[in-house]
Design a protein around this motif. Structure first.
Motif, PDB file in Angstrom:
ATOM      1  N   ILE A 561      35.326  41.013  32.458  1.00 18.30           N
ATOM      2  CA  ILE A 561      36.792  41.194  32.422  1.00 18.30           C
ATOM      3  C   ILE A 561      37.321  42.278  31.380  1.00 18.30           C
ATOM      4  CG2 ILE A 561      37.449  38.954  32.700  1.00 18.30           C
ATOM      5  CD1 ILE A 561      37.770  38.180  29.951  1.00 18.30           C
ATOM      6  N   SER A 562      36.351  42.737  30.533  1.00 14.72           N
ATOM      7  CA  SER A 562      36.572  43.960  29.710  1.00 14.72           C
ATOM      8  C   SER A 562      36.551  45.457  30.695  1.00 14.72           C
ATOM      9  CB  SER A 562      35.657  44.343  28.650  1.00 14.72           C
ATOM     10  OG  SER A 562      36.285  43.572  27.375  1.00 14.72           O
ATOM     11  N   ALA A 563      35.482  45.325  31.725  1.00 13.35           N
ATOM     12  CA  ALA A 563      35.178  46.517  32.420  1.00 13.35           C
ATOM     13  C   ALA A 563      36.016  46.427  33.510  1.00 13.35           C
ATOM     14  CB  ALA A 563      33.755  46.136  33.074  1.00 13.35           C
ATOM     15  N   LEU A 564      36.764  45.316  34.205  1.00 15.07           N
ATOM     16  CA  LEU A 564      37.660  45.422  35.126  1.00 15.07           C
ATOM     17  C   LEU A 564      38.881  45.984  34.460  1.00 15.07           C
ATOM     18  CD1 LEU A 564      37.070  42.095  36.952  1.00 15.07           C
ATOM     19  CD2 LEU A 564      36.594  44.537  37.666  1.00 15.07           C
ATOM     20  N   ARG A 565      39.273  46.033  33.111  1.00 19.40           N
ATOM     21  CA  ARG A 565      40.348  46.726  32.718  1.00 19.40           C
ATOM     22  C   ARG A 565      40.193  48.100  32.199  1.00 19.40           C
ATOM     23  NH1 ARG A 565      44.160  43.086  30.787  1.00 19.40           N
ATOM     24  NH2 ARG A 565      44.885  44.635  29.183  1.00 19.40           N
ATOM     25  N   ASN A 566      39.063  48.858  32.435  1.00 20.43           N
ATOM     26  CA  ASN A 566      38.671  50.194  32.083  1.00 20.43           C
ATOM     27  C   ASN A 566      39.478  50.884  32.838  1.00 20.43           C
ATOM     28  OD1 ASN A 566      37.653  52.875  31.526  1.00 20.43           O
ATOM     29  ND2 ASN A 566      35.677  51.910  30.739  1.00 20.43           N
ATOM     30  N   PRO A 567      40.562  51.774  32.388  1.00 24.75           N
ATOM     31  CA  PRO A 567      41.307  52.520  33.275  1.00 24.75           C
ATOM     32  C   PRO A 567      40.544  53.979  33.829  1.00 24.75           C
ATOM     33  CG  PRO A 567      41.868  52.929  31.031  1.00 24.75           C
ATOM     34  CD  PRO A 567      41.097  51.910  31.281  1.00 24.75           C
ATOM     35  N   ALA A 568      39.383  54.413  32.997  1.00 27.38           N
ATOM     36  CA  ALA A 568      38.608  55.538  33.536  1.00 27.38           C
ATOM     37  C   ALA A 568      37.622  54.989  34.577  1.00 27.38           C
ATOM     38  CB  ALA A 568      37.777  56.029  32.345  1.00 27.38           C
ATOM     39  N   ASN A 580      30.909  41.651  44.213  1.00 29.55           N
ATOM     40  CA  ASN A 580      30.114  40.982  43.938  1.00 29.55           C
ATOM     41  C   ASN A 580      29.977  39.532  43.040  1.00 29.55           C
ATOM     42  OD1 ASN A 580      28.882  43.305  45.128  1.00 29.55           O
ATOM     43  ND2 ASN A 580      27.715  43.788  43.412  1.00 29.55           N
ATOM     44  N   HIS A 581      31.203  39.480  42.609  1.00 30.51           N
ATOM     45  CA  HIS A 581      31.570  38.258  41.732  1.00 30.51           C
ATOM     46  C   HIS A 581      32.728  37.320  42.294  1.00 30.51           C
ATOM     47  CE1 HIS A 581      28.269  39.372  38.776  1.00 30.51           C
ATOM     48  NE2 HIS A 581      28.898  40.658  38.649  1.00 30.51           N
ATOM     49  N   SER A 582      32.863  37.626  43.545  1.00 31.46           N
ATOM     50  CA  SER A 582      33.763  36.709  44.150  1.00 31.46           C
ATOM     51  C   SER A 582      33.701  35.332  43.890  1.00 31.46           C
ATOM     52  CB  SER A 582      33.911  36.998  45.788  1.00 31.46           C
ATOM     53  OG  SER A 582      32.573  36.670  46.387  1.00 31.46           O
ATOM     54  N   LEU A 583      32.622  34.759  43.858  1.00 35.39           N
ATOM     55  CA  LEU A 583      32.334  33.410  43.500  1.00 35.39           C
ATOM     56  C   LEU A 583      32.846  32.954  42.302  1.00 35.39           C
ATOM     57  CD1 LEU A 583      31.108  30.512  44.338  1.00 35.39           C
ATOM     58  CD2 LEU A 583      28.886  31.305  43.355  1.00 35.39           C
ATOM     59  N   ALA A 584      32.810  33.751  41.384  1.00 32.65           N
ATOM     60  CA  ALA A 584      33.193  33.520  39.956  1.00 32.65           C
ATOM     61  C   ALA A 584      34.778  33.240  40.132  1.00 32.65           C
ATOM     62  CB  ALA A 584      32.902  34.454  38.821  1.00 32.65           C
ATOM     63  N   PHE A 585      35.433  34.038  40.801  1.00 33.45           N
ATOM     64  CA  PHE A 585      36.996  33.978  40.828  1.00 33.45           C
ATOM     65  C   PHE A 585      37.261  32.700  41.658  1.00 33.45           C
ATOM     66  CE2 PHE A 585      35.944  38.427  39.403  1.00 33.45           C
ATOM     67  CZ  PHE A 585      36.835  38.162  38.234  1.00 33.45           C
ATOM     68  N   GLU A 586      36.546  32.090  42.469  1.00 31.01           N
ATOM     69  CA  GLU A 586      36.791  30.590  42.905  1.00 31.01           C
ATOM     70  C   GLU A 586      37.002  29.749  41.985  1.00 31.01           C
ATOM     71  OE1 GLU A 586      34.309  29.920  46.180  1.00 31.01           O
ATOM     72  OE2 GLU A 586      34.150  32.094  47.035  1.00 31.01           O
ATOM     73  N   ASP A 587      36.537  29.891  40.821  1.00 29.69           N
ATOM     74  CA  ASP A 587      36.546  28.885  39.722  1.00 29.69           C
ATOM     75  C   ASP A 587      37.893  28.815  39.399  1.00 29.69           C
ATOM     76  OD1 ASP A 587      34.596  27.335  37.312  1.00 29.69           O
ATOM     77  OD2 ASP A 587      36.639  28.320  36.554  1.00 29.69           O
ATOM     78  N   SER A 588      38.412  27.633  39.179  1.00 28.09           N
ATOM     79  CA  SER A 588      39.775  27.486  38.758  1.00 28.09           C
ATOM     80  C   SER A 588      40.259  28.036  37.526  1.00 28.09           C
ATOM     81  CB  SER A 588      40.216  25.916  38.763  1.00 28.09           C
ATOM     82  OG  SER A 588      41.408  25.883  38.416  1.00 28.09           O
ATOM     83  N   TYR A 589      39.390  27.877  36.419  1.00 26.03           N
ATOM     84  CA  TYR A 589      39.684  28.581  35.178  1.00 26.03           C
ATOM     85  C   TYR A 589      39.464  29.971  34.936  1.00 26.03           C
ATOM     86  CZ  TYR A 589      39.957  23.655  33.707  1.00 26.03           C
ATOM     87  OH  TYR A 589      40.251  22.395  33.495  1.00 26.03           O
ATOM     88  N   TYR A 590      38.494  30.460  35.813  1.00 27.02           N
ATOM     89  CA  TYR A 590      38.410  32.004  35.734  1.00 27.02           C
ATOM     90  C   TYR A 590      39.224  32.864  36.608  1.00 27.02           C
ATOM     91  CZ  TYR A 590      33.432  31.975  33.927  1.00 27.02           C
ATOM     92  OH  TYR A 590      32.203  31.757  32.938  1.00 27.02           O
ATOM     93  N   LYS A 591      39.710  31.934  37.776  1.00 24.40           N
ATOM     94  CA  LYS A 591      41.109  32.511  38.146  1.00 24.40           C
ATOM     95  C   LYS A 591      42.068  32.456  37.597  1.00 24.40           C
ATOM     96  CE  LYS A 591      41.226  30.760  42.494  1.00 24.40           C
ATOM     97  NZ  LYS A 591      41.461  29.793  43.582  1.00 24.40           N
ATOM     98  N   ILE A 593      42.137  32.823  34.280  1.00 26.72           N
ATOM     99  CA  ILE A 593      41.940  33.944  33.195  1.00 26.72           C
ATOM    100  C   ILE A 593      42.187  35.279  33.834  1.00 26.72           C
ATOM    101  CG2 ILE A 593      40.278  35.093  32.029  1.00 26.72           C
ATOM    102  CD1 ILE A 593      38.893  32.375  31.310  1.00 26.72           C
ATOM    103  N   ALA A 594      41.845  35.501  35.182  1.00 23.19           N
ATOM    104  CA  ALA A 594      42.107  37.060  35.646  1.00 23.19           C
ATOM    105  C   ALA A 594      43.548  36.980  35.804  1.00 23.19           C
ATOM    106  CB  ALA A 594      41.212  36.851  37.021  1.00 23.19           C
ATOM    107  N   LYS A 595      44.224  35.946  36.272  1.00 26.51           N
ATOM    108  CA  LYS A 595      45.508  36.226  36.591  1.00 26.51           C
ATOM    109  C   LYS A 595      46.403  36.394  35.153  1.00 26.51           C
ATOM    110  CE  LYS A 595      49.650  33.496  38.823  1.00 26.51           C
ATOM    111  NZ  LYS A 595      49.990  32.212  39.313  1.00 26.51           N
ATOM    112  N   ARG A 596      46.031  35.610  34.319  1.00 30.82           N
ATOM    113  CA  ARG A 596      46.878  35.897  33.044  1.00 30.82           C
ATOM    114  C   ARG A 596      46.604  37.221  32.332  1.00 30.82           C
ATOM    115  NH1 ARG A 596      44.320  32.680  29.920  1.00 30.82           N
ATOM    116  NH2 ARG A 596      43.009  33.915  28.608  1.00 30.82           N
ATOM    117  N   LEU A 597      45.483  37.871  32.691  1.00 34.48           N
ATOM    118  CA  LEU A 597      45.296  39.201  32.218  1.00 34.48           C
ATOM    119  C   LEU A 597      45.393  40.235  33.393  1.00 34.48           C
ATOM    120  CD1 LEU A 597      41.504  38.519  30.740  1.00 34.48           C
ATOM    121  CD2 LEU A 597      43.764  38.866  29.440  1.00 34.48           C
TER     122      LEU A 597
END
Length: 599
Positions: A561-568, A580-591, A593-597
């Protein structure tokens, strides 16, 4: 301060601890073994990995200048049975590298010099047994079992025994003499290995150090020494063609044809061991008839397991259905529990193999069975947790974990730590599990090192930033003095970005003056803003972890989640990480977190 002879002794160490060899050992071995430790590093030691060339040079210079000293180790209690616990050491990254370098150097000098092929132990990536089937510690155990099964079919009596408090009883004087007698072993390698392991040994209440005992660590080095310590016993046992024997570490099994021979073997083995100030464990020593041995070692059940395992592996490899195998696994576990088949002899080892097959095949084990196994069978807890992690969490299974956590039967540290480690990497698709997850979190004591670790680790996925901050504030006295927990606390920083709790967290972390906090915080800042750090991390971050229910380790997710926020970062690379990590974002809690950030 170095002695005048240090430079002479250090000649051998220069090759072992060259910066290039240290980097290789980290990259090929220690990096992965650190994932197997009980305490997860909040950033999976990626800061060391990214800077491994510089870190390797620093560690090399420290050792070769004579200034290296092991760091204070963290110890964790792991239940064996009935509340009795063993102490396991959790080493630092640098100490793990040093031990692995020394272990490899020692192995290179003693390989091929074992007095017999009947003593089975292999470092994770080397071969001791001949001929081996596969390699590594588990393969060695399987070879040990196969050899044992063979002579248990022909000998009339089987002696089953082991050494009492083996690791704790090994004298450094006897250990050094035993290893030094193996031709080719370099004195400085052995001395340094014993020096490091001795420094990691438990010294309670500021008591003076005694030269007895090897620490138990999830690394090769102490196991290798403990294995070689018994070479003299191996020579003695192999000297009589009238008996068969096999040894795996301190587990010793002897095949004879009369009860007289069995008792004589026990008497003489115990006397041989007494010359090294260790003794057989009388409480675990039994003399079995051939039929009793077949039942004790579960030979028929292990043969059945071998057949099922081969069938499952074949069908998985070729993408074939597993319905028949799944039904068989479910039936064998159900029948074994009902008939108490796993209660005697090697029954629990058989149970662990069936649970492993249940994980592979998707077999269903009833929640009440899982609960009983967690509460009353510490030897199989990790296998149960792995089974739970292998499929999406359900409310009934979450309730099992909640009740187990509150039962008071998990008396060791490792039971709840393992539960936390496996649970954060379990796919959770429904919020109906949330009340039970909160119960699990509350089951961890906020007053103890491992209770705080488990509580924080679980809240970093299943809690809100406000809950996580409150725990960090309330438990500051517990975690702030420890660099390892400091790294954990700072690894949560990406979860707070843009929240009302971000500023209070920054202030809390800064006020601790904790070196681990600084390391992890700086790494996250660089990963979120710096293009070179992002590029250095890209290959590691894009690789999924298929053994995890979420397809990713929790520590790697925090880095992701730090890497995904890197503007460069190049947009195509960001897209690759998401895909590659689409499965992780099927998790209700990870999803969530991603939405909040907003990532």
């Amino acid at each position: 301060m170095r002695s005048p002879r240090f430079d002479i002794r250090a000649r051998k160490l220069r090759a072992i601890f060259s910066a290039q060899n240290i980097e290789r050992i980290w990259r090929e071995k220690v990096r992965f073994s650190m994932r197997d430790q009980f305490i997860c590093d909040g950033i999976e030691n990626f800061d060391f990995h990214v800077s491994r060339k510089i870190e390797s040079q620093k560690l090399s210079h420290l050792i070769l200048s004579g200034d290296y000293a092991p760091q204070k180790a963290q110890r964790i209690l792991v239940e064996k049975s009935k509340g009795l616990c063993r102490q396991l050491v959790i080493p630092s990254v640098r100490d793990a590298i040093v031990l692995q370098c020394l272990s490899d150097a020692l192995y290179s000098e003693i390989k091929g010099k074992a007095p017999t092929s009947k003593a089975f132990f292999e470092p994770k990536d080397h071969k001791f047994s001949s001929p081996p089937s596969g390699y590594g510690t588990f393969a060695a155990w399987l070879n040990f079992q196969k050899e044992l099964f063979e002579f248990s079919k022909t000998r009339k009596f089987i002696v089953v025994t082991d050494i009492a408090n083996y690791y704790d009883s090994i004298s450094y004087v006897h250990l050094r003499n035993a290893i030094a007698s193996i031709s080719g072993v370099d004195e400085c390698v052995l001395d340094m290995l014993i020096y490091v392991l001795g420094d990691l040994l438990w010294q309670p209440d500021y008591t003076p150090r005694i030269e007895v005992g090897l620490p138990q660590i999830n690394l090769d080095a102490p196991r290798l020494l403990a294995h070689c310590f018994l070479y003299e016993l191996d020579s003695y046992l192999a000297s009589d063609p009238g008996r068969d024997f096999v040894r795996y570490m301190d587990d010793i099994d002897i095949g004879v044809d009369t009860i007289v021979d069995a008792k004589r073997a026990l008497k003489t083995v115990d006397l041989v061991l007494q010359t090294k100030q260790v003794r057989l464990n009388s409480g675990k020593t039994v003399i079995l008839t051939q039929s009793e041995a077949i039942r004790h070692f579960c030979i028929l059940e292990n043969a059945r397991l071998d057949t099922v395992q081969a069938s499952v592996d074949h069908r998985l490899k070729h993408g074939l259905p597993l319905d028949r195998q799944r039904a068989l696994v479910e039936a064998r576990v159900r029948l074994g529990i009902r008939k108490k088949s796993f209660d005697a002899g090697n029954g629990e080892k058989v149970l662990k193999r069936w649970l492993g097959l249940a994980t592979k095949t998707g077999a269903i084990v009833k929640p009440e069975v899982l609960e009983d196994l967690i509460k009353r069978r510490p030897a199989v807890r990790e296998n149960v947790y792995a089974l739970i992690r292998s499929r999406p969490l359900t409310p009934s299974v979450a309730s099992v974990l909640a009740r187990a956590g509150q039962s008071g039967l998990l008396v060791d540290d490792a039971a709840m730590v393992d539960m936390a480690n496996y649970l954060v990497e379990t796919l959770v698709k429904t919020r109906r599990c949330h009340p039970m997850l909160e119960t699990v979190i509350e089951s961890n004591s906020p007053q103890s090192y491992f209770g705080v670790y488990s509580r924080l680790w679980l809240q970093s996925k299943y809690g809100t930033p406000a809950q996580l901050l409150a725990t960090l504030q309330d438990t500051r006295k517990v975690w702030a003095p420890h660099d390892r927990l400091g790294r954990l606390a700072a690894s949560f920083f990406p979860l707070f970005l843009g929240s009302p709790e971000e500023a209070p967290l920054r202030n809390l972390l800064a006020d601790t003056l904790n070196a681990g906090v600084r390391e992890a915080y700086k790494f996250h800042m660089n990963l979120a803003k710096d293009l070179p750090t992002f590029k250095a991390m890209f290959d590691a971050l894009k690789a999924p972890n298929p053994s995890r229910g979420t397809g990713i380790t929790h520590a790697k997710f925090l880095c992701l989640i730090s890497a995904l926020r890197n503007p460069a970062a190049p947009p195509a690379w960001i897209a690759t990480l998401r895909t590659n990590h689409s499965l992780a974002f099927e998790d209700s809690y990870y999803k969530a977190i991603a939405k909040r950030l907003g990532i």
